[in-house]
Structures are given as structure tokens and as C-alpha cells.
Motif scaffolding. Structure first.
Motif, PDB file in Angstrom:
ATOM      1  N   THR A  65       0.829  -1.200   0.000  1.00  0.00           N
ATOM      2  CA  THR A  65       0.000   0.000   0.000  1.00  0.00           C
ATOM      3  C   THR A  65       0.865   1.253   0.000  1.00  0.00           C
ATOM      4  O   THR A  65       0.588   2.195  -0.727  1.00  0.00           O
ATOM      5  CB  THR A  65      -0.929   0.013   1.222  1.00  0.00           C
ATOM      6  OG1 THR A  65      -1.707  -1.176   1.199  1.00  0.00           O
ATOM      7  CG2 THR A  65      -1.845   1.212   1.205  1.00  0.00           C
ATOM      8  N   PRO A  70      -2.049   5.799  -2.795  1.00  0.00           N
ATOM      9  CA  PRO A  70      -3.396   5.891  -3.343  1.00  0.00           C
ATOM     10  C   PRO A  70      -3.333   6.292  -4.809  1.00  0.00           C
ATOM     11  O   PRO A  70      -2.410   7.000  -5.223  1.00  0.00           O
ATOM     12  CB  PRO A  70      -4.053   6.979  -2.492  1.00  0.00           C
ATOM     13  CG  PRO A  70      -2.937   7.762  -1.937  1.00  0.00           C
ATOM     14  CD  PRO A  70      -1.770   6.829  -1.818  1.00  0.00           C
ATOM     15  N   PRO A  71      -4.273   5.831  -5.606  1.00  0.00           N
ATOM     16  CA  PRO A  71      -4.245   6.185  -7.024  1.00  0.00           C
ATOM     17  C   PRO A  71      -4.419   7.688  -7.223  1.00  0.00           C
ATOM     18  O   PRO A  71      -5.309   8.297  -6.631  1.00  0.00           O
ATOM     19  CB  PRO A  71      -5.416   5.416  -7.622  1.00  0.00           C
ATOM     20  CG  PRO A  71      -6.207   4.899  -6.486  1.00  0.00           C
ATOM     21  CD  PRO A  71      -5.383   4.978  -5.254  1.00  0.00           C
ATOM     22  N   VAL A  72      -3.557   8.284  -8.032  1.00  0.00           N
ATOM     23  CA  VAL A  72      -3.593   9.713  -8.308  1.00  0.00           C
ATOM     24  C   VAL A  72      -3.644   9.899  -9.816  1.00  0.00           C
ATOM     25  O   VAL A  72      -2.799   9.378 -10.538  1.00  0.00           O
ATOM     26  CB  VAL A  72      -2.346  10.426  -7.736  1.00  0.00           C
ATOM     27  CG1 VAL A  72      -2.368  11.903  -8.087  1.00  0.00           C
ATOM     28  CG2 VAL A  72      -2.272  10.238  -6.241  1.00  0.00           C
ATOM     29  N   PRO A  73      -4.628  10.645 -10.328  1.00  0.00           N
ATOM     30  CA  PRO A  73      -4.707  10.871 -11.770  1.00  0.00           C
ATOM     31  C   PRO A  73      -3.530  11.711 -12.262  1.00  0.00           C
ATOM     32  O   PRO A  73      -3.036  12.587 -11.542  1.00  0.00           O
ATOM     33  CB  PRO A  73      -6.016  11.608 -11.964  1.00  0.00           C
ATOM     34  CG  PRO A  73      -6.692  11.655 -10.649  1.00  0.00           C
ATOM     35  CD  PRO A  73      -5.734  11.218  -9.606  1.00  0.00           C
ATOM     36  N   ASP A 124     -12.391  12.106  -8.480  1.00  0.00           N
ATOM     37  CA  ASP A 124     -12.282  10.731  -7.990  1.00  0.00           C
ATOM     38  C   ASP A 124     -10.925  10.163  -8.403  1.00  0.00           C
ATOM     39  O   ASP A 124     -10.113  10.844  -9.038  1.00  0.00           O
ATOM     40  CB  ASP A 124     -13.446   9.864  -8.485  1.00  0.00           C
ATOM     41  CG  ASP A 124     -13.466   9.669  -9.992  1.00  0.00           C
ATOM     42  OD1 ASP A 124     -12.518  10.102 -10.691  1.00  0.00           O
ATOM     43  OD2 ASP A 124     -14.431   9.069 -10.491  1.00  0.00           O
ATOM     44  N   GLU A 125     -10.661   8.921  -8.043  1.00  0.00           N
ATOM     45  CA  GLU A 125      -9.343   8.330  -8.287  1.00  0.00           C
ATOM     46  C   GLU A 125      -9.037   8.122  -9.759  1.00  0.00           C
ATOM     47  O   GLU A 125      -7.899   7.894 -10.135  1.00  0.00           O
ATOM     48  CB  GLU A 125      -9.205   7.013  -7.531  1.00  0.00           C
ATOM     49  CG  GLU A 125     -10.190   5.958  -7.949  1.00  0.00           C
ATOM     50  CD  GLU A 125     -10.154   4.759  -7.033  1.00  0.00           C
ATOM     51  OE1 GLU A 125      -9.945   3.658  -7.556  1.00  0.00           O
ATOM     52  OE2 GLU A 125     -10.323   4.930  -5.817  1.00  0.00           O
ATOM     53  N   TRP A 126     -10.039   8.204 -10.640  1.00  0.00           N
ATOM     54  CA  TRP A 126      -9.818   8.040 -12.074  1.00  0.00           C
ATOM     55  C   TRP A 126      -9.749   9.375 -12.798  1.00  0.00           C
ATOM     56  O   TRP A 126      -9.682   9.432 -14.012  1.00  0.00           O
ATOM     57  CB  TRP A 126     -10.929   7.185 -12.686  1.00  0.00           C
ATOM     58  CG  TRP A 126     -10.919   5.809 -12.137  1.00  0.00           C
ATOM     59  CD1 TRP A 126     -10.075   4.789 -12.479  1.00  0.00           C
ATOM     60  CD2 TRP A 126     -11.756   5.296 -11.116  1.00  0.00           C
ATOM     61  NE1 TRP A 126     -10.351   3.674 -11.726  1.00  0.00           N
ATOM     62  CE2 TRP A 126     -11.388   3.952 -10.881  1.00  0.00           C
ATOM     63  CE3 TRP A 126     -12.800   5.828 -10.366  1.00  0.00           C
ATOM     64  CZ2 TRP A 126     -12.012   3.164  -9.939  1.00  0.00           C
ATOM     65  CZ3 TRP A 126     -13.425   5.033  -9.434  1.00  0.00           C
ATOM     66  CH2 TRP A 126     -13.021   3.716  -9.235  1.00  0.00           C
TER      67      TRP A 126
END
Length: 150
Positions: A65, A70-73, A124-126
Motif C-alpha cells: 500500500t 493511493p491512485p492519483v490521476p 475521484d481516483e480516475w
């Protein structure tokens, strides 16, 4: 058939269940009672093994993790979220995806028109959300002419 339904077992001897046999032993008999130091050390070792497995699993999960995060665009740094400095700028277009908004902003900056991407809420994450392409006051007609009717 027998009406009182009793079963007669002859010659059967009941063998002790090995899983429960430690409960039946008393202290001093059998050498390995439930309270002997030998069995308590076995229980402690088994408990330590379980803790090591759980600890290893949690450590690997934490490592994965933190390594990926965390996913970042891509291009999120170009977006101004909730910034009141751009409230009086003119909105040229609205977008729902950050990638498309960045392409249109790039089109304007390549022709020399100052432009920013704003949003009232984090994406959002996308990279999807309510995104506005804004230009300084008085530059709206030039930006609209540059972008055309596309």
C-alpha cells in the motif's frame, strides 16, 4: 420392529478422543497435562507462529500500500480545487474527465492564451469530476475563437 427403539450394543468399547484426552488427564499422571510447563511452552510456540504469520501478512500489505500509494490521476497538479482566485474568470468549457480538460487547456496555452483548470470538488481516483476550463476576464471570445466549434 422394536417399539421402544432401544439399541443394544454388545462388546463395544469406547476409545478416548485424542483431541479431548488432554482434558481427562490429571496433574501428575501421563506426563503431559494441560498445566505442565511442557504443554504451555508448546501452546506459546504455536501462538507465536500464528502471530508471525499475521504480522508478516500485515507487513506485506502495508508495504504494498505504501509503495503504490493511493491512485492519483495524471496532471492533478494542474487542477485548482476550490480556489477562490479564479471565481471571476470566464468559463470557456466544462469537462468531466481531467485528461480531456488538460488537452483543451494545452491547446489554449500553445496559442498564448492563459488558461487554468478549476473544480469545486476533488476528483475521484480516475480523474473524473466537474472540471471547468477558465480564462482571465476579457479573454473569453479569443479563447472561444481559438477552440472553435469542436
Amino acid at each position: 420392529m422394536n417399539d421402544n427403539r432401544t439399541i443394544l450394543v454388545t462388546g463395544a468399547t469406547k476409545r478416548p478422543n485424542p483431541r479431548r484426552s488432554h482434558r481427562l488427564r490429571t496433574r501428575g499422571h501421563g506426563g503431559d497435562s494441560a498445566s505442565s510447563p511442557r504443554s504451555s511452552s508448546r501452546r506459546a510456540a504455536a501462538s507465536a507462529r500464528r502471530l508471525r504469520v499475521v504480522g508478516l501478512r500485515e507487513s506485506l500489505k502495508r508495504l504494498c500500500t505504501s509503495a503504490t500509494g493511493p491512485p492519483v490521476p495524471d496532471g492533478i497538479a494542474e487542477l485548482h480545487v476550490g480556489d477562490p482566485r479564479y471565481d471571476d474568470w470566464d468559463i470557456v468549457r466544462d469537462f468531466s474527465e481531467l485528461e480531456a480538460a488538460r488537452a483543451w487547456r494545452q491547446q489554449l496555452t500553445d496559442t498564448g492564451i492563459e488558461a487554468v483548470l478549476t473544480s469545486d470538488w476533488p476528483l475521484d481516483e480516475w480523474g473524473r469530476g466537474d472540471i471547468s476550463l477558465r480564462v482571465p476576464p476579457g479573454s473569453w471570445s479569443e479563447a472561444e475563437h481559438t477552440l472553435g466549434d469542436e
